[in-house]
Structures are given as structure tokens and as C-alpha cells.
Design a protein around this motif. Structure first.
Motif, PDB file in Angstrom:
ATOM      1  N   GLU A  50       0.815  -1.216   0.000  1.00  0.00           N
ATOM      2  CA  GLU A  50       0.000   0.000   0.000  1.00  0.00           C
ATOM      3  C   GLU A  50       0.849   1.268   0.000  1.00  0.00           C
ATOM      4  N   PRO A  51       1.914   1.335   0.811  1.00  0.00           N
ATOM      5  CA  PRO A  51       2.769   2.541   0.732  1.00  0.00           C
ATOM      6  C   PRO A  51       3.366   2.743  -0.661  1.00  0.00           C
ATOM      7  N   GLU A  52       3.855   1.678  -1.274  1.00  0.00           N
ATOM      8  CA  GLU A  52       4.424   1.793  -2.618  1.00  0.00           C
ATOM      9  C   GLU A  52       3.351   2.199  -3.624  1.00  0.00           C
ATOM     10  N   LEU A  53       2.167   1.596  -3.511  1.00  0.00           N
ATOM     11  CA  LEU A  53       1.075   1.900  -4.419  1.00  0.00           C
ATOM     12  C   LEU A  53       0.636   3.356  -4.289  1.00  0.00           C
ATOM     13  N   SER A  54       0.482   3.830  -3.057  1.00  0.00           N
ATOM     14  CA  SER A  54       0.037   5.213  -2.864  1.00  0.00           C
ATOM     15  C   SER A  54       1.069   6.200  -3.395  1.00  0.00           C
ATOM     16  N   GLU A  55       2.339   5.915  -3.216  1.00  0.00           N
ATOM     17  CA  GLU A  55       3.379   6.798  -3.739  1.00  0.00           C
ATOM     18  C   GLU A  55       3.422   6.766  -5.266  1.00  0.00           C
ATOM     19  N   ARG A  56       3.179   5.607  -5.845  1.00  0.00           N
ATOM     20  CA  ARG A  56       3.141   5.497  -7.315  1.00  0.00           C
ATOM     21  C   ARG A  56       1.931   6.236  -7.878  1.00  0.00           C
ATOM     22  N   ILE A  57       0.781   6.117  -7.210  1.00  0.00           N
ATOM     23  CA  ILE A  57      -0.411   6.858  -7.620  1.00  0.00           C
ATOM     24  C   ILE A  57      -0.127   8.358  -7.592  1.00  0.00           C
TER      25      ILE A  57
ATOM     26  N   SER B 289      -5.748   2.208 -14.351  1.00  0.00           N
ATOM     27  CA  SER B 289      -4.933   1.187 -15.008  1.00  0.00           C
ATOM     28  C   SER B 289      -3.928   0.567 -14.035  1.00  0.00           C
ATOM     29  N   LEU B 290      -3.589   1.293 -13.000  1.00  0.00           N
ATOM     30  CA  LEU B 290      -2.644   0.796 -11.994  1.00  0.00           C
ATOM     31  C   LEU B 290      -3.333  -0.001 -10.896  1.00  0.00           C
ATOM     32  N   VAL B 291      -4.479   0.494 -10.407  1.00  0.00           N
ATOM     33  CA  VAL B 291      -5.108  -0.126  -9.236  1.00  0.00           C
ATOM     34  C   VAL B 291      -6.130  -1.196  -9.581  1.00  0.00           C
ATOM     35  N   GLY B 292      -6.761  -1.117 -10.741  1.00  0.00           N
ATOM     36  CA  GLY B 292      -7.722  -2.135 -11.138  1.00  0.00           C
ATOM     37  C   GLY B 292      -9.077  -2.053 -10.453  1.00  0.00           C
ATOM     38  N   THR B 293      -9.327  -0.995  -9.692  1.00  0.00           N
ATOM     39  CA  THR B 293     -10.637  -0.767  -9.069  1.00  0.00           C
ATOM     40  C   THR B 293     -11.131   0.603  -9.523  1.00  0.00           C
ATOM     41  N   PRO B 294     -12.418   0.899  -9.293  1.00  0.00           N
ATOM     42  CA  PRO B 294     -12.904   2.231  -9.660  1.00  0.00           C
ATOM     43  C   PRO B 294     -12.101   3.330  -8.957  1.00  0.00           C
ATOM     44  N   VAL B 295     -11.908   4.433  -9.664  1.00  0.00           N
ATOM     45  CA  VAL B 295     -11.165   5.574  -9.126  1.00  0.00           C
ATOM     46  C   VAL B 295     -12.094   6.773  -9.090  1.00  0.00           C
ATOM     47  N   LEU B 296     -12.213   7.377  -7.918  1.00  0.00           N
ATOM     48  CA  LEU B 296     -13.015   8.580  -7.733  1.00  0.00           C
ATOM     49  C   LEU B 296     -12.069   9.767  -7.667  1.00  0.00           C
ATOM     50  N   VAL B 297     -12.216  10.694  -8.596  1.00  0.00           N
ATOM     51  CA  VAL B 297     -11.350  11.873  -8.645  1.00  0.00           C
ATOM     52  C   VAL B 297     -12.157  13.079  -8.188  1.00  0.00           C
ATOM     53  N   THR B 298     -11.625  13.794  -7.217  1.00  0.00           N
ATOM     54  CA  THR B 298     -12.240  15.021  -6.725  1.00  0.00           C
ATOM     55  C   THR B 298     -11.311  16.186  -7.007  1.00  0.00           C
ATOM     56  N   VAL B 299     -11.838  17.189  -7.706  1.00  0.00           N
ATOM     57  CA  VAL B 299     -11.069  18.407  -7.933  1.00  0.00           C
ATOM     58  C   VAL B 299     -11.374  19.330  -6.767  1.00  0.00           C
ATOM     59  N   GLU B 300     -10.402  19.510  -5.896  1.00  0.00           N
ATOM     60  CA  GLU B 300     -10.565  20.291  -4.668  1.00  0.00           C
ATOM     61  C   GLU B 300     -10.322  21.783  -4.872  1.00  0.00           C
ATOM     62  N   ASP B 301      -9.479  22.112  -5.869  1.00  0.00           N
ATOM     63  CA  ASP B 301      -9.105  23.511  -6.049  1.00  0.00           C
ATOM     64  C   ASP B 301      -8.693  23.736  -7.500  1.00  0.00           C
ATOM     65  N   VAL B 302      -8.812  24.964  -7.927  1.00  0.00           N
ATOM     66  CA  VAL B 302      -8.346  25.401  -9.236  1.00  0.00           C
ATOM     67  C   VAL B 302      -7.367  26.534  -8.970  1.00  0.00           C
ATOM     68  N   VAL B 303      -6.147  26.400  -9.474  1.00  0.00           N
ATOM     69  CA  VAL B 303      -5.096  27.357  -9.144  1.00  0.00           C
ATOM     70  C   VAL B 303      -4.541  28.022 -10.394  1.00  0.00           C
ATOM     71  N   HIS B 304      -3.969  29.193 -10.194  1.00  0.00           N
ATOM     72  CA  HIS B 304      -3.360  29.954 -11.270  1.00  0.00           C
ATOM     73  C   HIS B 304      -1.994  29.359 -11.587  1.00  0.00           C
TER      74      HIS B 304
END
Length: 96
Positions: free
Chosen positions: A3-10, A75-90
Motif C-alpha cells: 500500500e505505501p508503494e502503491l500510494s506513492e506510485r499513484i 490502469s494501476l489499481v484495477g478498481t474504480p477511481v473517484l477523482v475530486t477536484v478540490e481547487d483550481v489554481v493559477h
């Protein structure tokens, strides 16, 4: 991959997506994968899905950027991925 390796790769793959300014840990920094001696903000791995929270550059297409993150990480995790855009920056020279 652990999990640590996976999270860092993500995190690495997400930051490489065009339009992504950085990962975002949420309003209070609550979105993260906690590791021994550290954490990966903006990535939360669950058995049935993965969450990725990001900041995007304001001059980039938000939905297309989020979709690119989802496709890349899925493509890396093989499960659904939920993406949240928290901020829009300049975009500046420092953060591009």
C-alpha cells in the motif's frame, strides 16, 4: 506492490498528468494514505475503490484533466477511481 508503494506510485502518476497542479489533502488534510513515518496526501486507497483529490490549473479543462487522472490511476489499481477536484489554481512558473 504494498500500500505505501502503491500510494506513492499513484501520487507520482497523478502529478504527471497534464493540468494537475498537485495532489490536495482536503480542507483539513484528512484525505491521505497514512504510512509509517509519513503520509501521501490526496490519495486514499480502499478495498473497493481509490480516491484521488487534486488541484488543477485554471487554464486547463477540469473534467478532461480529472478523466485523465481517473484513467491513469485505474490502469494501476484495477478498481474504480473517484477523482475530486478540490481547487483550481493559477499557473505560475514555480508550479508548472
Amino acid at each position: 506492490m504494498t500500500e505505501p508503494e502503491l500510494s506513492e506510485r499513484i501520487a507520482e502518476l497523478t502529478r504527471a498528468v497534464p493540468g494537475v497542479a498537485d495532489l490536495h489533502g482536503g480542507v483539513f488534510g484528512e484525505v491521505a494514505t497514512y504510512l509509517p513515518g509519513g503520509r501521501v496526501p490526496g490519495v486514499r486507497i480502499r478495498p473497493d475503490h481509490t480516491e484521488v483529490h487534486v488541484s488543477v490549473f485554471w487554464d486547463q479543462p477540469v473534467r478532461a484533466t480529472a478523466e485523465a487522472v481517473r484513467t491513469t490511476v485505474q490502469s494501476l489499481v484495477g478498481t474504480p477511481v473517484l477523482v475530486t477536484v478540490e481547487d483550481v489554481v493559477h499557473p505560475t512558473k514555480e508550479n508548472q
